[in-house]
Scaffold this active site. Structure first.
Site: not given
Length: 481
Positions: A460, A197, A37, A51, A40, A284, A199
Site C-alpha cells: 500500500h 481487436g 527482418h 508501444k 519478425g 484491422a 490492432i
C-alpha cells in the site's frame, strides 16, 4: 553436400528466435531461416513499435492535463508526426540488432532467404521475395544463403499477415494495414478503423491522441470481442469520452476512393447504411497464417483455416515437422509463441516433465487508453460452460493510489468456481493494467485458491490492491467499497 543441423527454425519472430536460443542452450546444433527482418513482425512492425507510438500518445495526453495536476504550461504541446514515427522506428531498430546479437552469442546460424520443405528433414532456401526495406534494419553479418539444408527437426514459425476483405483490400495509400499505420508521412485529419481487436483499437487510440478524428467500425456487438463484455463496455465509454466514434454490430459493405479520401458505406444493425468519409482507412479485420509456398501440401501437413494444425508440444501430423506461434493458430500473441517455442524444443530435446502449452492460461493485453488485460474465462464463457461461479469487482475509483495518479477510471473483475475456489478468469480495464494482470496469471498457473489470494499481503498504496479487493468482493468481504 547439404549442411545438417539438429533443429532448423523457419522464421525469426518471437516464437522462432526464442526456440532457437533454447535449442542452442540444450546443446542442439541450430539454424534459423529469415526472409525479411530479424525479430519478425512483432519486433519490427507490431508489438514493439506500436508501444513506442502509444507511449508518445500517453505523454501527449498527460501534457494536455497538466492543469489537473497544478502545473502551468506556457504555450501548447502538439505532435510532430515525423519525430514520433522516428522514435518508434529507432526503438524497433535497436531491438532488431539485439536479435542478431543473440543469435551470434548462442552460436545459431542465420540462413537468409525463403525456405521450402522438400521432404521430411530437408529444406531448400531460395532468394527472399521480401528485401529489407529500412536502412536501420540491416542484414546481420556472416549469414548463410541459398541452398539445401537438412535437420532432424524442422519448426515452422512463419507468423501471420493481415487478412483482407474482398473489395476492401489494402492498397498502401488510402487503405492501410498496420504497416502503413506505423509510419505515416503525415497525420491524417480523419481516419476510419475497420475492426476493434487489439490492432484496430490500439491504432484508433493512438491516432485519437494525436488529434485525428477517428471512427471505429466493428461487426460484433462489442469492441474487443474476445474480452469480457462488462470490461469492454467500460473501455468503450472512456474511448468515446476521448472523442472516438464507435459503431458496433456494423460492417463496411463497400468503399469508394476519391482524390485523397475514402468513403465507407457502413451498414448498422437496423439495416440502415451510413456513408462516412475520411482521409484514410485502417483495415484491422484479423490475420491469417503464413502457410503458402512452404511445401506443406506435398508433405501432407494438416492445415485448418489458414493455420498449421499442431498439438500442445508443437507437433504436426508429420514426424519431424512442428509449428509454433501465429502460424499454429490462435491466440495469435507473441508471448504465446515464445512459450510454445520453448515447450517444443524442450520436448524435442527429451527433457522430462515438459507440459504442453495451455492456451486457456495465456494472458491478453490491449494497450489502448484505457488499457485492457485478461486471462482465463470471461463471465459469459464460464456460464456457457455450465460453471457455478462467484464474481468479484473493484473499481479504481475506490483505490487511493489510482485517485492520487488521476487514473480512477478502471475496474478489476475476477471469476471463481463457487465449489472449488479455483480462479477461472481475471479481467481488468484502466491505467497500466497490462502490468498488473501477470499477478493473476501466476496465481492461475499455480492453481491458487481464493483463500490464498485473500491472505496475500499487497503493498500500500498501489493500484494492485484493487486485485485483492476484487477477490474479497467475490466472497462478500470487500473492505474499501
Amino acid at each position: 553436400m547439404a549442411e545438417s543441423y539438429d533443429v532448423i527454425i523457419i522464421g525469426s519472430g518471437p516464437g522462432g528466435y526464442v526456440a532457437a536460443i533454447r535449442a542452442s542452450q540444450l546443446g542442439l546444433k541450430t539454424a534459423i531461416v529469415e526472409r525479411e527482418h530479424m525479430g519478425g513482425i512483432c519486433l519490427n512492425w507490431g508489438c514493439i513499435p506500436t508501444k513506442a507510438l502509444l507511449r508518445s500518445a500517453e505523454v501527449l495526453d498527460h501534457a494536455n492535463h497538466f492543469k489537473d495536476f497544478g502545473l502551468v504550461l506556457e504555450g501548447s504541446v502538439k505532435p510532430d508526426a515525423k519525430a514520433v514515427v522516428g522514435r518508434s522506428r529507432a526503438v524497433s531498430a535497436r531491438l532488431n540488432a539485439g536479435v542478431g546479437f543473440l543469435m551470434k552469442k548462442n552460436k545459431i546460424d542465420i540462413i537468409w532467404g525463403e525456405a521450402k520443405l522438400t521432404k521430411p528433414g530437408e529444406i531448400v532456401v531460395g532468394k527472399s521475395s521480401k528485401p529489407v526495406v529500412e536502412p536501420q534494419h540491416p542484414l546481420p553479418k556472416n549469414v548463410k544463403g541459398e541452398g539445401t539444408y537438412t535437420a532432424k527437426h524442422i519448426i515452422i514459425a512463419t507468423g501471420a499477415r493481415p487478412r483482407a476483405l474482398p473489395g476492401i483490400e489494402p492498397d498502401g495509400k488510402l487503405i492501410w494495414t498496420y504497416f502503413e499505420a506505423l509510419k505515416p508521412d503525415a497525420l491524417p485529419k480523419s481516419l476510419i478503423v475497420m475492426g476493434s481487436g487489439a490492432i484496430g483499437i490500439e491504432f484508433a487510440s493512438f491516432y485519437r491522441s494525436m488529434g485525428v478524428d477517428v471512427t471505429v467500425v466493428e461487426v460484433m456487438p462489442t469492441i474487443m470481442p474476445v474480452e469480457d463484455a462488462e470490461i469492454t463496455a467500460i473501455a468503450r465509454k472512456q474511448l468515446e469520452k476521448r472523442g472516438l466514434k464507435i459503431f458496433t454490430s456494423a460492417k463496411v459493405t463497400k468503399v469508394e476512393k476519391g482524390a485523397g479520401s475514402i468513403t465507407a458505406h457502413v451498414e448498422t444493425s437496423d439495416g440502415k447504411v451510413q456513408q462516412i468519409t475520411a482521409d484514410r482507412m485502417i483495415s484491422a479485420v484479423g490475420v491469417q497464417g503464413n502457410i503458402e509456398n512452404l511445401g506443406l501440401e506435398a508433405l501432407g501437413v494438416k492445415t485448418d483455416r489458414g493455420c498449421v494444425v499442431a498439438d500442445g508440444y508443437g507437433k504436426t501430423n508429420v514426424a519431424g515437422i512442428y509449428a509454433i506461434g501465429d502460424v499454429a493458430g490462435p491466440p495469435m500473441l507473441a508471448h504465446k509463441a515464445e512459450h510454445e517455442g520453448v515447450v517444443c524444443v524442450e520436448k524435442i530435446a527429451g527433457l522430462p516433465n515438459v507440459h504442453p502449452t495451455d492456451k486457456g492460461k495465456v494472458p491478453g493485453c490491449t494497450y489502448c487508453n484505457p488499457q485492457v488485460a485478461s486471462v482465463g474465462l470471461t463471465e459469459a464463457k464460464a456460464k456457457e460452460l455450465g460453471r457455478d461461479i462467484r464474481v468479484g469487482r473493484f473499481s479504481f475509483a475506490a483505490n487511493g493510489k489510482a485517485i492520487a495518479l488521476g487514473e480512477d477510471q478502471g475496474m478489476v473483475k475476477v471469476i471463481f468456481d463457487k465449489k472449488t475456489g479455483e480462479l477461472l478468469g481475471a479481467h481488468m480495464v484502466g491505467a497500466e493494467v497490462t502490468e498488473l494482470i501477470q499477478g493473476f496469471v501466476v496465481a492461475m498457473n499455480l492453481e491458487t485458491t481464493e483463500e490464498e489470494l485473500m491472505h496475500t499481503i499487497f503493498p500500500h498504496p498501489t493500484v494492485s490492491e484493487t486485485m485483492k479487493e476484487a477477490v474479497l468482493d467475490a466472497y462478500g468481504r470487500v473492505l474499501n467499497a
